[in-house]
Design a protein around this motif. Structure first.
Motif: not given
Length: 142
Positions: A10-11, A16-17, A70-72, A77-78
């Motif tokens: 996601d965003a 990198g949050v 470009a397209e998250a 992410a895991g």
């Protein structure tokens, strides 16, 4: 059967949050339950696509594209590899996903991992594959 459980990006993950202490605790607790049940075979979070690359082939020729992409919503992410008797079992496990992840707004994709039988390996191909698996296991023992 084994399944790949994919936590879609996601965003925030693409920016990198880093996860909060609460999310780390919640995910560790969730994963520990799966490990204790003997169903979780592996898993990890991934860094943002900015730290990765894609290799695309056209007519057999590779082209490297550095991240970010470009397209998250198309990224991951895991992941976890889960052993289960059915897709429904994995769905039931994922229903307990920590609500603190993504502020309660995440998308999880579940895909069954293909076996040699699913792919129609010949006996020779199966033997070659089994030798590779044995070599990998021996290397991890060292």
């Amino acid at each position: 059967m084994q399944f790949l459980v994919i936590r879609k990006a996601d965003a925030e993950t693409e920016a990198g949050v880093m996860p909060s202490a609460q999310l780390i605790d919640d995910m560790t607790t969730y994963n520990a339950r799966l490990v204790e049940r003997g169903v979780m075979k592996s898993g990890a979070g991934l860094l943002p696509s900015a730290k990765g690359a894609r290799v695309s082939f056209t007519n057999g020729q590779p082209a490297v594209i550095d991240g970010p992409f470009a397209e998250a919503k198309e990224l991951i992410a895991g992941f976890s590899v889960i052993e289960a008797g059915s897709l429904q079992e994995v769905i039931d496990m994922v229903r307990d996903w920590p609500r603190s992840d993504g502020h309660g707004n995440v998308q999880i994709e579940i895909r069954q991992i293909a076996t040699a039988d699913d792919l129609g390996f010949s006996d020779d191909q199966q033997d070659r594959y089994n030798r590779l698996v044995d070599q990998e296991a021996a290397a991890q023992q060292q």
